[in-house]
Design an enzyme around this catalytic site. Structure first.
Site, PDB file in Angstrom:
ATOM      1  N   ALA A   9       0.820  -1.213   0.000  1.00  0.00           N
ATOM      2  CA  ALA A   9       0.000   0.000   0.000  1.00  0.00           C
ATOM      3  C   ALA A   9       0.852   1.261   0.000  1.00  0.00           C
ATOM      4  O   ALA A   9       0.318   2.370  -0.093  1.00  0.00           O
ATOM      5  CB  ALA A   9      -0.928   0.020   1.219  1.00  0.00           C
ATOM      6  N   PHE A  11       4.172   3.933  -1.083  1.00  0.00           N
ATOM      7  CA  PHE A  11       4.543   4.685  -2.286  1.00  0.00           C
ATOM      8  C   PHE A  11       5.167   3.772  -3.342  1.00  0.00           C
ATOM      9  O   PHE A  11       4.678   3.668  -4.475  1.00  0.00           O
ATOM     10  CB  PHE A  11       5.503   5.814  -1.876  1.00  0.00           C
ATOM     11  CG  PHE A  11       6.317   6.388  -2.994  1.00  0.00           C
ATOM     12  CD1 PHE A  11       5.719   6.865  -4.149  1.00  0.00           C
ATOM     13  CD2 PHE A  11       7.699   6.471  -2.879  1.00  0.00           C
ATOM     14  CE1 PHE A  11       6.480   7.404  -5.176  1.00  0.00           C
ATOM     15  CE2 PHE A  11       8.465   7.011  -3.892  1.00  0.00           C
ATOM     16  CZ  PHE A  11       7.860   7.471  -5.045  1.00  0.00           C
ATOM     17  N   ILE A  12       6.242   3.082  -2.985  1.00  0.00           N
ATOM     18  CA  ILE A  12       6.882   2.184  -3.942  1.00  0.00           C
ATOM     19  C   ILE A  12       6.056   0.919  -4.105  1.00  0.00           C
ATOM     20  O   ILE A  12       5.827   0.447  -5.222  1.00  0.00           O
ATOM     21  CB  ILE A  12       8.318   1.853  -3.503  1.00  0.00           C
ATOM     22  CG1 ILE A  12       9.183   3.115  -3.480  1.00  0.00           C
ATOM     23  CG2 ILE A  12       8.940   0.807  -4.434  1.00  0.00           C
ATOM     24  CD1 ILE A  12      10.593   2.895  -2.952  1.00  0.00           C
ATOM     25  N   TYR A 180      18.879   3.610  10.052  1.00  0.00           N
ATOM     26  CA  TYR A 180      18.134   3.069   8.922  1.00  0.00           C
ATOM     27  C   TYR A 180      19.030   2.206   8.050  1.00  0.00           C
ATOM     28  O   TYR A 180      18.658   1.083   7.651  1.00  0.00           O
ATOM     29  CB  TYR A 180      17.520   4.211   8.111  1.00  0.00           C
ATOM     30  CG  TYR A 180      16.924   3.777   6.794  1.00  0.00           C
ATOM     31  CD1 TYR A 180      15.875   2.866   6.753  1.00  0.00           C
ATOM     32  CD2 TYR A 180      17.411   4.288   5.596  1.00  0.00           C
ATOM     33  CE1 TYR A 180      15.322   2.467   5.544  1.00  0.00           C
ATOM     34  CE2 TYR A 180      16.863   3.892   4.387  1.00  0.00           C
ATOM     35  CZ  TYR A 180      15.827   2.984   4.358  1.00  0.00           C
ATOM     36  OH  TYR A 180      15.281   2.585   3.156  1.00  0.00           O
TER      37      TYR A 180
END
Length: 351
Positions: A9, A11-12, A180
């Site tokens: 669901a 963006f990418i 990250y």
């Protein structure tokens, strides 16, 4: 094939889903609809026939149900971006690494052996640098005193001379320089261990700076293109950190989705236990300042402001050599930078 797309669901992920449906695959989506990206907790509009499930990859029972009857997994689910500070570290490790571990364990039990993993160029840390005297070198950590003084270019760690930045290949050593990045590298290690333990096959796509229609707006966890576009939508000038000279490779989201389709077609042809990584970049090296200028011009908004500010976890230059992906999987980027900027400037962002 029937494909499970985690994070489908997003963006990418949602763009990957559309490309996979267009390629003739049957797609099931599993997405936690995290508030940082989906404040309304509502699934986006996806192509007809796509099965959607609201669930977290850290929930073993939910993942097991989502894997029923699946031929392969395209793992896009992750918490992205540099984040705000170290208080975000537990969330990054939980979403990215625990979630991946739960998924891989469930895939082993379900006898699903083909995985396309959404990786990231952040695993490299700083890009490739060359000193005229000492050859290829790896700069040390960026120092606050140097950055405060406006000296943004990393010097040669041996002689202090100016360095020349180049393209990074997939065999470059990993050097994650923020939380990250560390979690994205851990995802790759977990997937490799899974492949060798159960005869799985993994193709990791190390995305560079992805942009395009549907990027989330007004969130610190989005990429720099989204931050600039959000500012322009509010009538504000894009704020460019450092001196704007940071080199990046901005790749359109549809090209990234096409790379996923190509990887999906290839992963099943690999030997059991095989692991392979691919850089996914446009091949057009641009600076962050150029991105801001092109987007502002296309939008018709205020000119960018170069602030001299910095984030210690950022790297100066990181650009990819994507020739392996082109040669081995036959992928080619289709959206040029100028065209992509015009489209992105006119396209709505995700709330």
């Amino acid at each position: 094939m029937r494909i499970l797309v985690t994070g489908g669901a997003g963006f990418i992920g949602s763009t990957v889903v559309r490309e996979m449906v267009a390629a003739g695959h049957e797609v099931r989506v599993l997405d936690a609809l995290l508030p940082a990206v989906h404040p309304s907790a509502v699934m986006p509009v996806l192509p007809e026939g796509v099965e959607t499930r609201h669930g977290d990859v850290r929930d073993a029972a939910e993942v097991e149900r989502a894997l029923a009857g699946v031929d392969a997994v395209c793992h896009q689910a992750a918490m992205v971006g540099l984040g705000l500070d170290l208080d975000d570290a537990p969330a990054y490790a939980g979403c990215n690494d625990l979630g991946t571990a739960v998924l891989l364990a469930a895939m082993a039990r379900a006898n699903v052996r083909d995985l396309v993993l959404a990786g990231s160029m952040v695993v490299y840390g700083e890009g490739r640098y060359r000193c005229s005297v000492h050859g290829d070198v790896s700069p040390g950590p960026r120092r606050p005193d140097e950055l405060d003084a406006g000296r943004f270019e990393p010097p040669c760690p041996q002689c202090g001379a100016e360095l020349t930045a180049g393209l990074v290949t997939e065999d470059a050593p990993s050097d994650p320089r923020n939380v990250y990045a560390a979690t994205k590298l851990a995802q790759e290690h977990l997937a490799a261990a899974w492949a060798r333990a159960c005869g799985g096959r993994v193709l990791t796509l190390r995305y560079h700076n992805v942009y395009g229609p549907g990027m989330p707006r007004d969130t610190p966890y989005a990429g720099v293109a989204s931050l600039f576009r959000s500012a322009l939508a509010q009538g504000a000038a894009p704020r460019v950190f450092e001196d704007g000279g940071q080199r990046r490779d901005f790749v359109h989201v549809r090209d990234v989705a096409a790379a996923n389709v190509a990887a999906l077609a290839a992963v099943g042809d690999r030997l059991p236990g095989s692991v392979r990584a691919y850089n996914v970049g446009s091949g057009e090296v641009r600076t962050v300042g150029e991105l801001a200028e092109a987007l502002a011009a296309a939008y018709g908004g205020p000119a960018p402001v170069v602030t001299g500010e910095y984030r210690l976890g950022d790297v100066r230059h990181i650009t990819a050599d994507s020739s392996r992906l082109r040669t081995e999987l036959g992928w080619m980027p289709g959206v040029a930078f100028a065209d992509g900027m015009r489209e992105f400037a006119a396209a709505p962002q995700r709330a």
